[in-house]
Structure formats: C-alpha cells, structure tokens
Design a protein around this motif. Structure first.
Motif, PDB file in Angstrom:
ATOM      1  N   CYS A  92     120.079  81.104  22.394  1.00  0.00           N
ATOM      2  CA  CYS A  92     119.230  79.954  22.730  1.00  0.00           C
ATOM      3  C   CYS A  92     119.846  78.651  22.236  1.00  0.00           C
ATOM      4  O   CYS A  92     119.704  77.609  22.868  1.00  0.00           O
ATOM      5  CB  CYS A  92     117.844  80.129  22.110  1.00  0.00           C
ATOM      6  N   ALA A  99     118.541  75.149  28.326  1.00  0.00           N
ATOM      7  CA  ALA A  99     118.511  74.264  27.157  1.00  0.00           C
ATOM      8  C   ALA A  99     119.666  73.271  27.169  1.00  0.00           C
ATOM      9  O   ALA A  99     119.552  72.176  26.606  1.00  0.00           O
ATOM     10  CB  ALA A  99     118.554  75.094  25.876  1.00  0.00           C
ATOM     11  N   GLU A 103     118.836  69.485  26.055  1.00  0.00           N
ATOM     12  CA  GLU A 103     119.399  68.908  24.824  1.00  0.00           C
ATOM     13  C   GLU A 103     119.874  67.466  25.026  1.00  0.00           C
ATOM     14  O   GLU A 103     119.948  66.694  24.074  1.00  0.00           O
ATOM     15  CB  GLU A 103     120.576  69.758  24.343  1.00  0.00           C
ATOM     16  N   LYS A 191     112.271  67.914  23.136  1.00  0.00           N
ATOM     17  CA  LYS A 191     113.289  68.414  24.045  1.00  0.00           C
ATOM     18  C   LYS A 191     113.144  69.912  24.301  1.00  0.00           C
ATOM     19  O   LYS A 191     113.348  70.386  25.413  1.00  0.00           O
ATOM     20  CB  LYS A 191     114.687  68.127  23.476  1.00  0.00           C
ATOM     21  N   ARG A 192     112.810  70.656  23.266  1.00  0.00           N
ATOM     22  CA  ARG A 192     112.752  72.113  23.364  1.00  0.00           C
ATOM     23  C   ARG A 192     111.330  72.630  23.620  1.00  0.00           C
ATOM     24  O   ARG A 192     111.030  73.782  23.325  1.00  0.00           O
ATOM     25  CB  ARG A 192     113.301  72.738  22.091  1.00  0.00           C
ATOM     26  N   CYS A 195     111.209  75.904  25.501  1.00  0.00           N
ATOM     27  CA  CYS A 195     111.511  77.112  24.729  1.00  0.00           C
ATOM     28  C   CYS A 195     110.275  77.639  24.011  1.00  0.00           C
ATOM     29  O   CYS A 195     110.092  78.848  23.874  1.00  0.00           O
ATOM     30  CB  CYS A 195     112.609  76.834  23.706  1.00  0.00           C
ATOM     31  N   PRO A 234     113.950  71.769  15.896  1.00  0.00           N
ATOM     32  CA  PRO A 234     113.483  71.758  17.285  1.00  0.00           C
ATOM     33  C   PRO A 234     112.535  72.904  17.610  1.00  0.00           C
ATOM     34  O   PRO A 234     111.884  72.886  18.643  1.00  0.00           O
ATOM     35  CB  PRO A 234     114.789  71.897  18.084  1.00  0.00           C
ATOM     36  N   MET A 235     112.434  73.886  16.693  1.00  0.00           N
ATOM     37  CA  MET A 235     111.596  75.053  16.957  1.00  0.00           C
ATOM     38  C   MET A 235     110.376  75.131  16.035  1.00  0.00           C
ATOM     39  O   MET A 235     109.727  76.173  15.931  1.00  0.00           O
ATOM     40  CB  MET A 235     112.442  76.324  16.823  1.00  0.00           C
ATOM     41  N   CYS A 257     120.704  76.566  15.499  1.00  0.00           N
ATOM     42  CA  CYS A 257     121.269  75.303  15.983  1.00  0.00           C
ATOM     43  C   CYS A 257     121.949  74.517  14.873  1.00  0.00           C
ATOM     44  O   CYS A 257     122.802  73.668  15.130  1.00  0.00           O
ATOM     45  CB  CYS A 257     120.194  74.455  16.648  1.00  0.00           C
TER      46      CYS A 257
END
Length: 270
Positions: A92, A99, A103, A191-192, A195, A234-235, A257
């Motif tokens: 991912c 993605a 990004e 952005k994510r 996901c 981001p998660m 990441c």
C-alpha cells in the motif's frame, strides 16, 4: 516485472536516504509512481491484464477449473496474500497504483477518518467478490462476450478468458477507483481517505500485517511526545502511544510509508 519494481523501490529508497533532500518522503512517492507505471502500462495497457481484486476472482476460478496459475494470481499471492507476512501492508505504501495518484494530490490537510466510515470497505470487498462471481455463474459479460468462453467438445479446457474483457475490467475498475479516491480525498481532506474508507484490498492484508516481520519500531531515543507522528500519519495510527511505550507499531493500518520516521524531531522512530 520483479526487476523494474525492485529498481523503482530502490530509486525511492535512495532518494529518501539522501540527507540533502529536505522533502523526506519524496523518494517514496517517486518510487511508488514508477511501480504504478510498471503495472499500469506494461501489464494493463500493453498486456491487457487487470490486477484488481475482481479479475483475481476470475483467474482463481480459472485456476480451479484448469490448474493454470497465471501471473495475475502470482501478483496477488506475493503482493497481497503471502508477502504481507514479511512486509505487512508495504504494498500500500510502495506499490499501489491507486495510491500513486492520490499521493500527489495538492491536499495539505490530514484529517482523521471517523471509524464508522472504515466499515464501508467490508461492503466493497463483498461486492468485489460477488460481482465477478455472478458473471462467472452466468457465463456472459455486459458486452455480449463470454468472460469464460466455452470451448468445443474436442478441447480440454472448460473456458478461457478474453483479453478484450480483461482490458474493459482494467479500464472500468481503475477509472472508478481513481474517481472515488479523488472525491474522498477532497471531501474528507485526506489524501489516503480511499484507503481507509473504500479499498477492499486493505482487508485482505489485515491479518498478515498484524504478525508481519517488518514493522516500524522505536529507535531507542526517547519519545518527547510532541504528537507530530500522529498528526501526520496518513493512516490515523496512534504512533506516539506505541513508540513512547517502546513497542513496534502493530496496527494493521500501517503501510510502512515512513512518514512518522521522517517527521520525528527526536529520531525516536526507525
């Protein structure tokens, strides 16, 4: 494909390891984009292969009926089923072609996604498995071709996939994913967001990621609890809680990441 993918990731790692580069994480974005081009252009456009979960269902049925293990299944097995036992959800962070576009979106915010929205992924996963199964069961697709075409009685294989159909699934699937991904990023200012809310593949990798060998971990330096890692993740992982307690990040949401590593002023994360 392993050579260009490996080179792409290596380029990203090399750029990010350069101390002269102030924008840490730029290398990963470049590497991610190069991997995406490898997959989309060579396999998608040139070879008419589709690496989305829907096409994997078609080819799994093909494998069950013929015993032929195609490269689509090889990709899925390595990147999303068995590979995550080693690198978690590193695909991912370093290999996802959806993605790769997200990004680069000019969105500076990184809002937290409410947990209630993350359950939408379950519905998407069920539909992603159910829709191709219905096509297989009926034997026809929406452009009046057999997705798995019955052969004559003299031929041994019960069906074979059409390249045209694969390309249609490739185009339709990716266009829909990109549109949804961009819309969710704009709406949720993240952005994510795709996901966290929509991606069905995330669920496929969750269990393996929990016990994967490679994880973000404390470096040994003391965490100063500034909260930068949580703010920029981001998660939406509570990175600070793991690091200040001297624990590896066990969350199945981690995509390796390295954002928390790059942003930590105390260098407490590695």
């Amino acid at each position: 494909m392993f050579i260009p993918i490996g080179l792409s990731i290596s380029i990203g790692l090399f750029i990010d390891s350069n101390n002269k580069i102030k924008n840490k994480g730029l290398g990963r974005k470049i590497g991610l984009s190069l991997v995406a081009l490898d997959l989309l252009i060579f396999l998608g456009i040139m070879q008419h292969e589709n690496l989305q979960i829907e096409e994997t269902v078609f080819y799994f049925a093909y494998f069950i009926n013929t015993g032929l293990f195609t490269r689509v299944l090889v990709h899925y097995a390595i990147a999303k089923v068995f590979g995550p036992l080693i690198w978690g959800r590193g695909y991912c962070g370093w290999g996802c072609y959806t993605a790769a576009l997200l990004e680069w979106l000019p969105i500076k915010e990184n809002k937290t996604i409410p947990k209630k929205y993350t359950y939408i992924r379950i519905v998407v996963l069920i539909l992603s498995l159910l829709i191709p199964f219905i096509f297989i069961k009926n034997g026809y697709d929406y452009v009046n071709r057999h997705i798995f075409s019955p052969l004559s009685s003299s031929e041994s294989l019960p069906f074979q996939p059409y390249k045209v159909d694969q390309f249609i699934w490739f185009l339709a699937g990716n266009i829909v994913y990109y549109i949804i991904g961009i819309m969710l990023a704009i709406i949720f200012k993240k952005k994510r967001a795709f996901c966290k809310i929509w991606c069905p593949v995330a669920l496929v990798m969750k269990l393996q990621s929990r016990i994967s060998l490679i994880k973000i971990a404390p470096s040994g330096n003391k965490c100063i609890e500034c909260g930068n890692c949580n703010e920029k993740c981001p998660m939406d992982i509570d990175v600070r809680n793991y690091i200040k307690n001297g624990k590896k990040i066990l969350s199945s949401e981690c995509i390796l990441c390295g954002t928390c590593v790059n942003i930590c002023p105390a260098k407490a994360i590695k």
